[in-house]
Design an enzyme around this catalytic site. Structure first.
Site, PDB file in Angstrom:
ATOM      1  N   SER A 118      48.689  38.354  41.075  1.00  0.00           N
ATOM      2  CA  SER A 118      47.574  38.786  41.710  1.00  0.00           C
ATOM      3  C   SER A 118      47.686  40.112  42.315  1.00  0.00           C
ATOM      4  O   SER A 118      49.025  40.348  43.092  1.00  0.00           O
ATOM      5  CB  SER A 118      47.205  37.671  42.618  1.00  0.00           C
ATOM      6  N   CYS A 119      46.744  40.899  42.298  1.00  0.00           N
ATOM      7  CA  CYS A 119      46.793  42.208  42.996  1.00  0.00           C
ATOM      8  C   CYS A 119      45.219  42.283  43.787  1.00  0.00           C
ATOM      9  O   CYS A 119      44.238  41.750  43.308  1.00  0.00           O
ATOM     10  CB  CYS A 119      46.854  43.208  42.046  1.00  0.00           C
ATOM     11  N   LEU A 120      45.421  43.141  44.790  1.00  0.00           N
ATOM     12  CA  LEU A 120      44.220  43.341  45.621  1.00  0.00           C
ATOM     13  C   LEU A 120      44.243  44.726  46.032  1.00  0.00           C
ATOM     14  O   LEU A 120      45.052  45.053  46.983  1.00  0.00           O
ATOM     15  CB  LEU A 120      43.972  42.462  46.839  1.00  0.00           C
TER      16      LEU A 120
END
EC number: 3.4.22.-
Length: 288
Positions: free
Chosen positions: A130-132
């Site tokens: 996951s990336c943000l």
């Protein structure tokens, strides 16, 4: 087959790839072929196909489509299943949710689908990437169809590990069910930030590998994918047919610690045996 290993010989190994990444892009722009420069998906399909997995992919799904797909993936011919692998490629969301076309779907809900009595004893491996962030690193992109902006800037920074604490609690709560009235309680150090008390029954047989990166929607090279997926696939081919998946994951952590120490994935294991993906005659690990 040793009693230290799950019995996977002659049974169906399954991989489900949940790829929701394009939903996090600015204005949800994607490449003309819809793949959004996703080397991770290509690499996963290639790697697991070589390991004789039955591979299924779902992209940019709504909540109902996602849940229905996962239920069918779990329940179809369950007696033939050797193991479940689920890879979530998911960006632009909160730490414990999957972005969908109509909102979000929590990871706790996803894990809870695997608490059915019929699948409790089957090994389950979840790989969450996951990336943000607002920036999109396309410095290695070579797909002519890509419409995404490229930004070459500072190295992305990972989120502090304490963000994971509440997520892990919810995950374990969802996956924890009393089995014959007996549970086991252990304490696991989550980096050096906090200690999480995990309560889970012996029969869950679950491995969760979780990596979250802030600042960038980071996909990496279109051929190699992100670092964690690339190293996982490489080590799965190298070790997965000669020893256990547990060894593979440990080697991924080892390599990430050397090459990218800020992004070493968090691993939660609740297994009573080792998961081996090769021919039983080729096991080279020491028998107990």
């Amino acid at each position: 087959m040793s009693i230290c290993y799950y019995d996977t010989v002659g049974r169906e190994k399954r991989l489900l790839i949940i790829n929701q990444r394009a939903l996090a892009l600015p204005n949800r722009t994607i490449s003309s072929d819809g793949t959004c420069c996703d080397g991770d998906e290509y690499l996963l399909v290639d790697t697991f196909t070589k390991l004789n997995f039955k591979v299924q992919t779902i992209r940019n799904a709504s909540k109902i489509v996602l849940e229905t797909t996962v239920r069918n993936y779990i329940e179809k011919n369950v007696k033939r299943v050797a193991c479940y692998f689920v890879v979530v490629l998911n960006d632009g969301n909160d730490a414990d949710t999957i972005l969908t076309t109509d909102g979000t779907y929590s990871l706790s809900e996803l894990y809870a689908l695997f608490t059915l009595y019929t699948v409790r004893a089957i090994p389950k491996v979840f790989l969450i990437q996951s990336c943000l962030g607002a920036k999109i690193d396309r410095s290695h992109c070579d797909r002519a169809s890509c419409q995404c902006d490229q930004e070459e800037d500072a190295h992305p920074t990972s989120v502090c590990h304490d963000i994971f604490v509440n997520t892990v609690r919810r995950v374990i709560h969802a996956c924890s069910r009393k089995s014959n009235g007996s549970t086991t309680t252990t304490e696991t150090k989550c980096s050096d930030v906090a200690t999480v008390v995990l309560t889970s029954p012996h029969t869950e047989e679950t491995i969760i590998v979780y990596l979250r990166i802030e600042a960038y929607l980071r996909y990496g090279d279109t051929k190699c994918g992100c670092f964690m997926i690339e190293k996982f696939c490489k080590n799965l081919i190298k070790y997965g047919t000669r020893s256990s998946v547990h060894t593979t994951i440990t080697m991924v952590q080892n390599e990430m610690q050397i090459t990218d120490p800020k992004h070493v994935p968090i691993v939660q294991m609740n297994c009573t045996k080792l998961l081996f993906l090769g021919d039983e005659n080729h096991i080279i690990m020491e028998e107990y």
